[in-house]
Design a protein around this motif. Sequence first.
Motif, PDB file in Angstrom:
ATOM      1  N   ALA A 102       0.836  -1.205   0.000  1.00 14.01           N
ATOM      2  CA  ALA A 102       0.000   0.000   0.000  1.00 14.01           C
ATOM      3  C   ALA A 102       0.870   1.253   0.000  1.00 14.01           C
ATOM      4  CB  ALA A 102      -0.927  -0.004   1.222  1.00 14.01           C
ATOM      5  N   PHE A 103       1.938   1.229   0.760  1.00 11.77           N
ATOM      6  CA  PHE A 103       2.889   2.339   0.802  1.00 11.77           C
ATOM      7  C   PHE A 103       3.510   2.570  -0.577  1.00 11.77           C
ATOM      8  CE2 PHE A 103       7.504   3.333   1.580  1.00 11.77           C
ATOM      9  CZ  PHE A 103       7.339   4.641   2.001  1.00 11.77           C
ATOM     10  N   ALA A 104       3.899   1.495  -1.239  1.00 10.63           N
ATOM     11  CA  ALA A 104       4.521   1.622  -2.560  1.00 10.63           C
ATOM     12  C   ALA A 104       3.535   2.157  -3.596  1.00 10.63           C
ATOM     13  CB  ALA A 104       5.069   0.270  -3.005  1.00 10.63           C
ATOM     14  N   ARG A 105       2.284   1.720  -3.541  1.00 11.50           N
ATOM     15  CA  ARG A 105       1.287   2.199  -4.502  1.00 11.50           C
ATOM     16  C   ARG A 105       1.064   3.705  -4.370  1.00 11.50           C
ATOM     17  NH1 ARG A 105      -1.937  -2.134  -2.393  1.00 11.50           N
ATOM     18  NH2 ARG A 105      -1.673  -4.033  -3.613  1.00 11.50           N
ATOM     19  N   MET A 106       1.312   4.229  -3.185  1.00 14.33           N
ATOM     20  CA  MET A 106       1.063   5.640  -2.915  1.00 14.33           C
ATOM     21  C   MET A 106       2.266   6.520  -3.241  1.00 14.33           C
ATOM     22  SD  MET A 106      -0.424   7.140   0.684  1.00 14.33           S
ATOM     23  CE  MET A 106      -1.882   6.115   0.748  1.00 14.33           C
ATOM     24  N   ARG A 107       3.326   5.930  -3.762  1.00 13.14           N
ATOM     25  CA  ARG A 107       4.564   6.678  -3.966  1.00 13.14           C
ATOM     26  C   ARG A 107       4.381   7.755  -5.031  1.00 13.14           C
ATOM     27  NH1 ARG A 107       4.218   2.572  -7.100  1.00 13.14           N
ATOM     28  NH2 ARG A 107       5.078   2.549  -9.203  1.00 13.14           N
ATOM     29  N   PRO A 108       5.074   8.865  -4.888  1.00  7.08           N
ATOM     30  CA  PRO A 108       5.152   9.826  -5.991  1.00  7.08           C
ATOM     31  C   PRO A 108       5.800   9.158  -7.207  1.00  7.08           C
ATOM     32  CG  PRO A 108       5.909  10.805  -3.937  1.00  7.08           C
ATOM     33  CD  PRO A 108       5.753   9.340  -3.679  1.00  7.08           C
ATOM     34  N   GLN A 109       5.437   9.596  -8.384  1.00  8.72           N
ATOM     35  CA  GLN A 109       5.840   8.914  -9.611  1.00  8.72           C
ATOM     36  C   GLN A 109       7.349   8.797  -9.761  1.00  8.72           C
ATOM     37  OE1 GLN A 109       4.002  10.545 -13.088  1.00  8.72           O
ATOM     38  NE2 GLN A 109       4.632   8.879 -14.433  1.00  8.72           N
ATOM     39  N   ALA A 110       8.081   9.789  -9.298  1.00 14.71           N
ATOM     40  CA  ALA A 110       9.524   9.809  -9.501  1.00 14.71           C
ATOM     41  C   ALA A 110      10.300   8.984  -8.481  1.00 14.71           C
ATOM     42  CB  ALA A 110      10.029  11.252  -9.470  1.00 14.71           C
ATOM     43  N   VAL A 111       9.627   8.449  -7.474  1.00 16.51           N
ATOM     44  CA  VAL A 111      10.310   7.729  -6.393  1.00 16.51           C
ATOM     45  C   VAL A 111      10.417   6.249  -6.736  1.00 16.51           C
ATOM     46  CG1 VAL A 111      10.224   7.065  -3.970  1.00 16.51           C
ATOM     47  CG2 VAL A 111       9.586   9.389  -4.653  1.00 16.51           C
TER      48      VAL A 111
END
Length: 304
Positions: free
Chosen positions: A17-26
């Motif tokens: 869930a944390f990864a899905r919420m990442r900003p695109q550049a991260v």
Amino acid sequence: MSEQKVFIFGAGYSGKAFARMRPQAVAVTGTTRSREKLAGLEAAGIEPFVFDGRLSSEIRAKLEETTHLVVSAAPNDDGDPVLNVAHDAITHHMPLLRWVGYLSTVGVYGDYGGAWIDETAQCRPKPGRSQMRLDAEREWHELGEETGRPIAILRLSGIYGPGRNAFVNLANGTAKRLVKQGQVFNRIHVTDIAAALWFLADGEYGGTFNVTDDLPAPPQDVVAYAAGLMGVAPPPETPFETAQLSPMARSFYGENKRVSNTAIKALGYTFSFPDYRAALDSMWADGSWRGGGDGDKRSPIRRA
């Protein structure tokens, strides 16, 4: 904010869930113990690796360029599985590391007889899983002092969200309404775990934070509320004393407390789902309760 590269040890339900919420550049890298789960990590936008208790050369290379480290791997009888093999790597071979987030549990507080507590409460866990978590917390704090890097300890309450909730239990016939007089539990929607992690990581905040909702409630009330939204009859109430429970399930009812989230709110974090009713209303309305999608995506930064 300079470039972020995130590494997650133990990218399970909360980590994905944390990864899905990442900003695109991260860029996000993560581990699992099973090769069968690698595809699930990839689907969440995580570059996946198997972590079997040893640091492969590939994992070491990724750690060297990591700026933010998230640890969601549970301790065991041998201690923290990450620190056991990566203490030297973290201390001496992660030159870009700026922040560490460690996912723990409110179980470290032990039983408070239903009283309200916050992050200043004394920890008095029972022997076993919660004591192991507290020991691991202390080791991560010590690493932070040794390296001068901020360590955020996130103490989580009962986790739920898409695919893991009272709706699912009602739909598959496993829901129960166990009643123990005066018993309450806190909960936390996985969206708020992910968003709280991003909030703390972006601010590079250290400290101990209860990541939990504002409405500790009897578990039977949650089931009844979900049943009402579904338009189905809730299961009958079962007295705790006569219920057939595993020793682990019964042990959860041996602790009773109301946990507040004072510290993270003081920094300006606002919870997306401050109580189970708001979360269940939302999941029922958008269908995300079933899981299998990105129903837990939300803005990573939520400030007051």
